[in-house]
Design a protein around this motif. Structure first.
Motif, PDB file in Angstrom:
ATOM      1  N   THR A 249     -21.619  -3.088  37.994  1.00 61.00           N
ATOM      2  CA  THR A 249     -22.311  -3.323  36.729  1.00 61.00           C
ATOM      3  C   THR A 249     -23.624  -2.548  36.678  1.00 61.00           C
ATOM      4  N   PRO A 250     -23.912  -1.854  35.583  1.00 62.44           N
ATOM      5  CA  PRO A 250     -25.198  -1.164  35.447  1.00 62.44           C
ATOM      6  C   PRO A 250     -26.370  -2.136  35.550  1.00 62.44           C
ATOM      7  N   ARG A 251     -27.501  -1.614  36.002  1.00 66.45           N
ATOM      8  CA  ARG A 251     -28.696  -2.444  36.205  1.00 66.45           C
ATOM      9  C   ARG A 251     -29.877  -1.835  35.468  1.00 66.45           C
ATOM     10  N   THR A 252     -30.865  -2.665  35.198  1.00 57.43           N
ATOM     11  CA  THR A 252     -32.123  -2.192  34.625  1.00 57.43           C
ATOM     12  C   THR A 252     -33.274  -2.606  35.530  1.00 57.43           C
ATOM     13  N   VAL A 253     -34.187  -1.663  35.764  1.00 52.95           N
ATOM     14  CA  VAL A 253     -35.423  -1.926  36.487  1.00 52.95           C
ATOM     15  C   VAL A 253     -36.563  -1.657  35.514  1.00 52.95           C
ATOM     16  N   CYS A 254     -37.418  -2.642  35.298  1.00 53.23           N
ATOM     17  CA  CYS A 254     -38.529  -2.497  34.362  1.00 53.23           C
ATOM     18  C   CYS A 254     -39.849  -2.576  35.115  1.00 53.23           C
TER      19      CYS A 254
ATOM     20  N   MET B  38     -34.222   7.486  33.004  1.00 58.87           N
ATOM     21  CA  MET B  38     -35.594   6.979  32.932  1.00 58.87           C
ATOM     22  C   MET B  38     -36.052   7.030  31.480  1.00 58.87           C
ATOM     23  N   ALA B  39     -36.697   5.960  31.012  1.00 59.48           N
ATOM     24  CA  ALA B  39     -37.075   5.908  29.599  1.00 59.48           C
ATOM     25  C   ALA B  39     -38.200   4.897  29.398  1.00 59.48           C
ATOM     26  N   GLY B  40     -38.494   4.638  28.120  1.00 56.27           N
ATOM     27  CA  GLY B  40     -39.539   3.675  27.774  1.00 56.27           C
ATOM     28  C   GLY B  40     -40.835   4.371  27.453  1.00 56.27           C
ATOM     29  N   ASN B  41     -41.895   3.953  28.140  1.00 59.16           N
ATOM     30  CA  ASN B  41     -43.212   4.537  27.921  1.00 59.16           C
ATOM     31  C   ASN B  41     -43.347   5.897  28.595  1.00 59.16           C
ATOM     32  N   ILE B  42     -42.294   6.333  29.251  1.00 56.83           N
ATOM     33  CA  ILE B  42     -42.252   7.637  29.919  1.00 56.83           C
ATOM     34  C   ILE B  42     -40.901   8.266  29.597  1.00 56.83           C
ATOM     35  N   GLY B  43     -40.897   9.552  29.376  1.00 59.47           N
ATOM     36  CA  GLY B  43     -39.627  10.216  29.107  1.00 59.47           C
ATOM     37  C   GLY B  43     -39.090   9.888  27.725  1.00 59.47           C
ATOM     38  N   ARG B  44     -37.828   9.503  27.642  1.00 64.18           N
ATOM     39  CA  ARG B  44     -37.155   9.281  26.367  1.00 64.18           C
ATOM     40  C   ARG B  44     -37.385   7.866  25.857  1.00 64.18           C
ATOM     41  N   GLY B  45     -37.183   7.687  24.530  1.00 65.77           N
ATOM     42  CA  GLY B  45     -37.169   6.343  23.978  1.00 65.77           C
ATOM     43  C   GLY B  45     -35.970   5.577  24.505  1.00 65.77           C
ATOM     44  N   VAL B  46     -36.104   4.256  24.610  1.00 63.15           N
ATOM     45  CA  VAL B  46     -35.051   3.467  25.262  1.00 63.15           C
ATOM     46  C   VAL B  46     -33.718   3.530  24.533  1.00 63.15           C
ATOM     47  N   LEU B  47     -33.741   3.681  23.219  1.00 65.60           N
ATOM     48  CA  LEU B  47     -32.490   3.732  22.469  1.00 65.60           C
ATOM     49  C   LEU B  47     -31.919   5.147  22.391  1.00 65.60           C
ATOM     50  N   ASP B  48     -32.664   6.105  22.917  1.00 63.05           N
ATOM     51  CA  ASP B  48     -32.247   7.507  22.872  1.00 63.05           C
ATOM     52  C   ASP B  48     -31.472   7.922  24.120  1.00 63.05           C
ATOM     53  N   ILE B  49     -31.362   7.016  25.114  1.00 58.38           N
ATOM     54  CA  ILE B  49     -30.652   7.361  26.343  1.00 58.38           C
ATOM     55  C   ILE B  49     -29.146   7.270  26.118  1.00 58.38           C
ATOM     56  N   GLU B  50     -28.391   7.727  27.103  1.00 55.07           N
ATOM     57  CA  GLU B  50     -26.940   7.724  26.998  1.00 55.07           C
ATOM     58  C   GLU B  50     -26.377   6.357  27.414  1.00 55.07           C
TER      59      GLU B  50
ATOM     60  N   VAL C 172     -30.911   2.129  34.997  1.00 57.10           N
ATOM     61  CA  VAL C 172     -31.894   2.630  34.053  1.00 57.10           C
ATOM     62  C   VAL C 172     -33.261   2.085  34.454  1.00 57.10           C
ATOM     63  N   VAL C 173     -34.235   2.979  34.579  1.00 59.29           N
ATOM     64  CA  VAL C 173     -35.591   2.598  34.979  1.00 59.29           C
ATOM     65  C   VAL C 173     -36.499   2.755  33.764  1.00 59.29           C
ATOM     66  N   LEU C 174     -37.141   1.669  33.354  1.00 58.59           N
ATOM     67  CA  LEU C 174     -37.977   1.663  32.158  1.00 58.59           C
ATOM     68  C   LEU C 174     -39.430   1.381  32.511  1.00 58.59           C
ATOM     69  N   GLU C 175     -40.315   2.215  32.030  1.00 58.24           N
ATOM     70  CA  GLU C 175     -41.741   1.883  32.078  1.00 58.24           C
ATOM     71  C   GLU C 175     -42.090   1.160  30.782  1.00 58.24           C
TER      72      GLU C 175
ATOM     73  N   PRO D 158     -34.474  -7.854  32.224  1.00 62.39           N
ATOM     74  CA  PRO D 158     -34.301  -6.866  33.300  1.00 62.39           C
ATOM     75  C   PRO D 158     -33.608  -7.485  34.508  1.00 62.39           C
ATOM     76  N   ASP D 159     -32.912  -6.670  35.272  1.00 64.20           N
ATOM     77  CA  ASP D 159     -32.360  -7.144  36.539  1.00 64.20           C
ATOM     78  C   ASP D 159     -33.451  -7.212  37.600  1.00 64.20           C
ATOM     79  N   ILE D 160     -34.326  -6.195  37.610  1.00 63.62           N
ATOM     80  CA  ILE D 160     -35.470  -6.164  38.526  1.00 63.62           C
ATOM     81  C   ILE D 160     -36.706  -5.858  37.697  1.00 63.62           C
ATOM     82  N   ALA D 161     -37.752  -6.655  37.860  1.00 67.92           N
ATOM     83  CA  ALA D 161     -39.002  -6.434  37.146  1.00 67.92           C
ATOM     84  C   ALA D 161     -40.112  -6.178  38.151  1.00 67.92           C
ATOM     85  N   VAL D 162     -40.961  -5.193  37.859  1.00 73.04           N
ATOM     86  CA  VAL D 162     -42.029  -4.779  38.773  1.00 73.04           C
ATOM     87  C   VAL D 162     -43.374  -4.920  38.068  1.00 73.04           C
TER      88      VAL D 162
END
Length: 466
Positions: A119-124, A151-163, A171-174, A188-192
């Motif tokens: 299963t895909p995971r998200t790290v925020c 990688m997306a969010g506040n860095i790189g691409r917008g979160v809805l613009d990823i594949e 997927v790693v989100l700032e 998120p699966d993992i939050a930092v």
């Protein structure tokens, strides 16, 4: 693109037509919704119309008739210091207000995931300082380990613009406080949580509101695992709130200031060495001292956070260590531009507040410090105890003279411009010195962004004679 789920056949208003706003509109349309676009800026509306969109005036009477939700860009105030009039009108009429982060979490999972082996995971990643570097470092480690990742969010691409996700993708989100504050879904699966220092007081009505916005990712998001920096009291509090006991290894405490051996799971850095402890014994160690892309204690904290997140994903310590050594760092964050005539030139234009400037000043020795710009509330007097490595300062911008008055006894020169500061620092510097741009101020008095400021510094350094 991630098609937005849950609004098929409905009108959804979109406020703010920058990068995230236009990506949101496209993702809504891909999911079968009818997006109604608006921006208070005529220039932004013109750009959207030039891209083929039709704008709808959300300030007019009856604009929200038949509208299912309002999606707003993170930079637009929804509560403090005053809510935007469009958002205020939506809330008064009971229209749900959300942002692209909320849409992402309600739309990320797809039916084809049932056929995936993993299963895909998200790290925020959130926090005041270091979140961009930590996000990029986690993404780099995953890529080095051969894991599919975006990688997306506040860095790189917008979160809805990823594949859409691949099998086993991470997927790693700032996420900034502006993004976590309003999102209606945070899972998120993992939050930092890296750290907390004073910032954005106008938007959150003080430090408590700022911390509360970041805290939402953990207490409302309910991550499977939380990586929490405990070098400030807010992190200690957050870890204590989430963990059910000292041994609870769903919480990984991290530190760049103290040993953390008595918890279920911890990662800390002391004297340049990262150590991983589980259930009272050390299980991993990395020498961080010679890793060029992660200089200084602040980057050692980032390394601890990234290490902990990646260990949670099952990546071996040796693989993480290899990835650390190939990490080049991010532009404008303790970025070495060049070494000329034995002098190192470092671009930390992202150090826009005193806390991040302090970390940069502690990371290097024999410093020729370029600082100044549009100073922030509170000034820079708190940096006085951290100037032991500074041989001379070269102040620029609107607040340069104020900085000189606040920092008593510091050898300095008022240079006004970046050109003059780089020229004078280069003339004064001796082999073994570091010319460090760490402004401790915003850039908007002379530059459109901290990136433009850093780019200008880099251009001037590159032009210096070898």
């Amino acid at each position: 693109m991630i098609p937005v789920q849950g609004y098929k056949g409905h009108k959804v208003a979109v406020l703010g037509l920058g990068r995230s706003g236009l990506a949101t509109a496209a993702a809504l349309r891909a999911g079968g919704a009818e997006p109604l676009l608006w921006d208070d800026s005529p220039e932004a509306r013109a750009r959207a119309e030039a891209a083929g969109w039709t704008c709808h005036d959300l300030t007019r009477e009856g604009a929200f008739h038949g509208v299912a939700a309002l999606i707003t860009s993170p930079g637009i105030p929804h509560l403090y210091p005053q809510p935007n009039r469009v958002i205020a009108a939506a809330m008064e009429q009971g229209i749900p207000v959300d942002n692209d982060i909320g849409l992402f979490f309600r739309s990320w999972a797809m039916p084809d995931w049932d056929n995936f082996e993993t299963t895909p995971r998200t790290v925020c990643v959130t926090g005041s300082n270091g979140k961009s570097t930590t996000t990029a470092l986690i993404h780099h480690i995953l890529d080095h380990a051969g894991r599919p990742t975006q990688m997306a969010g506040n860095i790189g691409r917008g979160v809805l613009d990823i594949e859409p996700a691949q099998d086993g993708e991470v997927v790693v989100l700032e996420l900034s406080s502006y993004q976590t504050d309003l999102a209606r879904a945070l899972t998120p699966d993992i939050a930092v949580f890296t750290n907390l220092s004073p910032d954005h007081f106008d938007r959150h009505a003080g430090l408590g509101g700022y911390f509360a916005a970041k805290r939402r990712l953990f207490v409302e998001g309910g991550p499977d695992r939380a990586v929490i920096g405990v070098d400030e009291k807010e992190g200690v509090f957050l870890a204590n709130q989430i963990a059910t006991s000292r041994e609870d290894d769903r919480v990984i405490r991290i530190s760049a200031a103290k040993k953390l051996g008595d918890f279920g799971w911890s990662v800390f850095a002391r004297k340049g060495f990262l150590a991983e402890w589980r259930k009272g014994r050390q299980v991993g160690s990395i020498d961080l001292r010679d890793i060029a892309g992660l200089p200084g204690a602040h980057n050692h904290q980032n390394a601890c956070a990234a290490y902990a997140a990646c260990r949670s994903l099952g990546i071996a310590p040796k693989v993480i260590e290899e990835a650390f050594h190939s990490f080049k760092g991010l532009p404008h964050r303790s970025q070495t531009i060049a070494v000329k005539r034995g002098v190192r030139y470092v671009n930390d234009s992202k150090a826009t507040n005193v806390d991040s400037a302090e970390k940069a000043l502690e990371a290097f020795s024999n410093i020729r410090w370029i600082a100044g710009g549009l100073g922030k509330e509170g000034g820079v007097k708190s940096l006085q105890p951290h100037l032991g490595h500074v041989r001379k300062a070269y102040f620029i911008g609107h607040s340069g003279r104020d900085f000189a008055l606040e920092l008593d006894g510091l050898d300095h020169e008022i240079c006004e411009t970046m050109e003059r500061a780089v020229e004078r620092a280069a003339e004064d510097a001796e082999p073994g010195d570091t010319v460090l741009l760490a402004p401790a101020a915003a850039s908007f008095d002379q530059y459109k962004s901290f990136e433009k400021r850093g780019d200008h510094f880099a251009e001037l350094v590159v032009a210096l004679p070898d």
